[in-house]
Write an enzyme that holds these catalytic residues in place. Structure first.
Site, PDB file in Angstrom:
ATOM      1  N   THR A 609      26.407   7.009 -26.283  1.00  0.00           N
ATOM      2  CA  THR A 609      25.636   8.232 -26.481  1.00  0.00           C
ATOM      3  C   THR A 609      24.148   7.909 -26.634  1.00  0.00           C
ATOM      4  OG1 THR A 609      26.105   8.194 -28.850  1.00  0.00           O
ATOM      5  CG2 THR A 609      27.562   9.525 -27.483  1.00  0.00           C
ATOM      6  N   GLU A 680      13.307  11.753 -29.992  1.00  0.00           N
ATOM      7  CA  GLU A 680      11.946  12.102 -29.566  1.00  0.00           C
ATOM      8  C   GLU A 680      11.312  10.981 -28.748  1.00  0.00           C
ATOM      9  OE1 GLU A 680      11.493  15.192 -30.874  1.00  0.00           O
ATOM     10  OE2 GLU A 680      12.962  15.052 -32.493  1.00  0.00           O
TER      11      GLU A 680
END
Ligand code: MOS
Length: 713
Positions: A609, A680
């Site tokens: 992931t 981010e």
């Protein structure tokens, strides 16, 4: 605290997504799919003018249309209880009050909500609402209004050392950059189903990044006890910041459900998504960089003016990256807002830094070119060994390792120092890089961990998973700490009735909730050890201990948050993105030939992931660099490309095989796993790397994103 520090340099294994099967077979239920009994359907009608007032709003035809139950406007909608506390729209201060008065602040602002017994009937009737407006002057063009930019309330310019010191440096660059409005456009449309139980209790199935924050804001709007607002959101189909707050359409659905005493479903259209749930604000930036002839930075000045709405200030740290990224004695930044007739922006992946990195990381590339120094070498010469803003030591920083890993993988040695000088098969070839950073945060989370007599472990906490694979990462941590197979772990999330967890945002969930899962499992093991005198044996061992003591289950509830170390160290995640591009000299088309993104995000908890998250960020940054731009026709103040035919995002054919690499060294301080955030930094610096690669390929600097073919011919 137990420390999990064994890890490979490049993780190659990891659990499959625990909810992957549910998602690909359609069994994962998203907010719009809870078709409760008696459900009725709401559709919004939006303003066709950009500023002014509603003179007449005629809802008769809509009310008389088949299946219509109600049409709500500012004249007919019950007032939201919290709206009664203050008079007027809170100019510059707060969220849009929906159906509050006759005033129009932006094009697309909801003017009516039509509720009918089917979605199609509500949709049709919404076209029958007739509005007569009185138009007023409006402004939607940031560049034309730069002279009206003003510092946000309480904001102070940042100064370290001398102001504008770059101007006196032996070598300097000074350039302006534009980042246009980018829209999150997650695959899942925003959707809410609101269902009241009497006058003071309700359940909402809502697309949100935070069930607790949605619970608080709905409770506040309707003056309810938070515990009486049950928010359910177990699956979220992408959000990227668009679902961080409660928007007016959610308030409208709750209002209508209360008035009609029926569950109301409201799903935004793709067009609505461009004007209802925020976006990355159009931002003008100017950067000045000054250095010695051998490339030591002497001064950085970074200014930015971003757009906001006329009714609410949205601020972000667009210039902060210039305060933090490099060792430089003289840094000053200024940040301003321009209020326009648009809806309010909101954080979008890498909020602030993704925009700021365009100025700083393209600026560094321009400086490297002016100095005739390799762009990586220039960064190494200005590497910050301690946080230049606070002077604190870093909890961990392996950015140099990341430069090296990425340079090797992209083939940086093949980059020509002379822009526009390499042609292969008729295409110009260029290499570029850009770095990113984002605060590594850890807040507080509570989990309940319950070991059952059959040896399975249930863990619950209210956090949502907007797509990064939180359930998979939490399952991995629990299975590692307990020493049981991941199949024995059931991680449940996305429900405000579960123990409190933070909103999924700001790259902080693995560090925060993961720590609570870790600590709960450590405590559970300690309890088992106390019972048995040993905590050996995994699944069957634990089951045996419970059986021997005649216990159906044992349970711990643990709240976990950071300690004093959070203040002692500067905690950041770091990334560096490398691009190899091909630019067609005849058509100006840019093809990404190869992209390598490297993350220093501490320990990688869940390899698969994590890779997907980094790759997703690279793709988003590619859209930002090459394609994405919400275009307003400033004559009318209306978006012209609020759909996927005209608002371009990268598709499979635009994206080659991407490489995601991880330094994968634990942060010794941030939390027991040594894991920092990565959501981010996956996007921050990508678009700059593309712009720099395009310059290397063509010799052309394009400073207004996106870099579309017309700008290269
Ligand atoms: Mo992120 S912009 O905190 O969803």
């Amino acid at each position: 605290m137990e420390n999990r520090t064994k890890k490979k340099a490049v993780p190659t294994e990891g659990l499959d997504r625990v909810d992957g099967r549910l998602k690909v077979t359609g069994r994962a239920k998203y907010s719009a799919e809870y078709n409760t009994k008696g459900l009725v359907y709401g559709v919004l009608a939006g303003s066709t003018i950009t500023s002014g007032t509603i003179k007449v709003i005629d809802t008769k035809a809509a009310e008389n249309a088949p299946g219509v139950l109600a049409v709500y406007t500012y004249l007919s909608a019950p007032k939201i209880p919290a709206y009664l506390d203050a008079s007027g729209q809170p100019q510059g201060k707060g969220a849009l009050k929906i159906f509050y008065d006759e005033k129009i602040y932006f094009n697309g602002q909801p003017v009516a909500l039509v509720v009918a017994d089917s979605f199609e009937r509500a949709q049709f009737a919404s076209t029958l609402v007739k509005v007569t407006y009185e138009k007023a002057d409006f402004q939607t063009n940031l560049q034309a209004n730069l002279s009206n930019a003003a510092a946000p309330r309480n904001a102070k310019d940042y100064v370290r050392g001398q102001e504008d010191a770059y101007k006196n440096a032996p070598v300097k660059i000074e350039q302006e950059y534009i980042v246009p409005t980018d829209v999150h456009n997650p695959m899942e449309l925003h959707a809410i189903i609101a269902s009241w139980d009497g006058d003071d209790k309700l359940t909402v199935w809502d697309k949100t990044q935070g069930v607790m924050s949605t619970q608080r804001s709905i409770a506040q709007a309707f003056k309810l006890q938070p515990a009486n607002v049950h928010v359910i959101s177990p699956f979220v189909g992408g959000a990227f910041g668009a679902a961080l707050r409660t928007w007016p359409h959610e308030i409208a659905a709750v209002m209508a459900a209360k008035a009609l005493k029926k569950p109301v479903k409201l799903v935004l259209s793709r067009q609505d998504m461009f004007t209802s749930v925020g976006y990355r604000p159009y931002t003008w930036q100017k950067i000045g960089l000054g250095a010695t002839a051998d490339g030591k930075l002497l001064g950085i000045t970074h200014e930015a003016s971003g757009q906001t709405s006329v009714y609410e200030d949205f601020t972000e740290g667009a210039v902060n990256i210039s305060q933090l990224m490099y060792a430089c004695p003289n840094v000053n930044t200024r940040y301003k807002l321009v209020s326009l007739n648009v809806n309010t922006p909101t954080p979008m992946r890498g909020p602030g830094e993704a925009t700021g990195a365009i100025a700083l990381e393209c600026g560094m590339d321009e400086l490297a070119d002016a100095l005739n120094i390799d762009p990586i070498e220039l960064r190494l010469r200005n590497h910050a060994d301690t946080d230049p803003q606070s002077g604190k030591p870093y909890s961990s920083k392996f950015l140099k390792d990341a430069y090296q890993l990425g340079a090797d993988a992209i083939g940086w040695k093949n980059r020509s120092m002379k822009p526009g000088s390499v042609i292969e098969n008729g295409w110009l070839v260029g290499y570029g890089m850009g770095a990113g950073m984002f605060g590594a945060h850890r807040s507080s989370a509570t989990v309940v961990a319950r070991l059952l007599a059959d040896g399975t472990l249930d863990i619950e906490t209210a956090v949502t998973d907007i797509g990064p694979g939180t359930g998979t990462a939490m399952t991995t941590i629990a299975s590692d700490v307990m020493g049981i197979p991941s199949k024995q772990v059931n991680f449940k999330l996305g429900d405000s009735a579960m123990p409190p967890s933070p909103t999924q945002g700001g790259s902080s969930v693995t560090a925060t909730v993961g720590s609570a899962v870790n600590d709960a499992c450590v405590q559970l093991k300690a309890k088992l050890k106390e019972l048995a005198g040993t905590a050996e044996g995994g699944t069957s061992g634990y089951a045996q201990i419970l059986q021997q003591h005649n216990l159906p289950q044992i349970e711990v509830t643990v709240t976990s948050k950071g300690g004093p170390e959070q203040g002692q160290y500067a905690m950041y995640s770091w990334s560096v993105h490398f691009m190899k591009v091909l630019v067609n000299p005849a058509t100006g088309v840019t093809r990404v030939d190869k992209a390598v993104s490297v993350a220093d995000c501490g320990t990688v908890i869940s390899a698969k992931t994590a890779r997907s998250q980094i790759i997703g960020g690279t793709i988003m940054g590619t859209g930002m660099g090459l394609m994405e731009e919400a275009v307003i026709d400033h004559r009318y103040g209306r978006l012209v490309n609020n759909n996927f035919a005209d608002y371009h995002v990268p598709i499979q054919a635009d994206i080659p095989q991407l490489e995601a690499l991880f330094v994968n060294k634990p942060d010794p301080y941030i939390n027991p796993m040594g894991a920092k955030g990565m959501g981010e930094i996956a996007t921050i610096g990508v678009a700059a790397a593309l712009a720099n690669a395009i310059f290397n390929a063509t010799g052309k600097r394009v400073r207004d994103l996106p870099i579309t073919p017309d700008k290269l011919i």
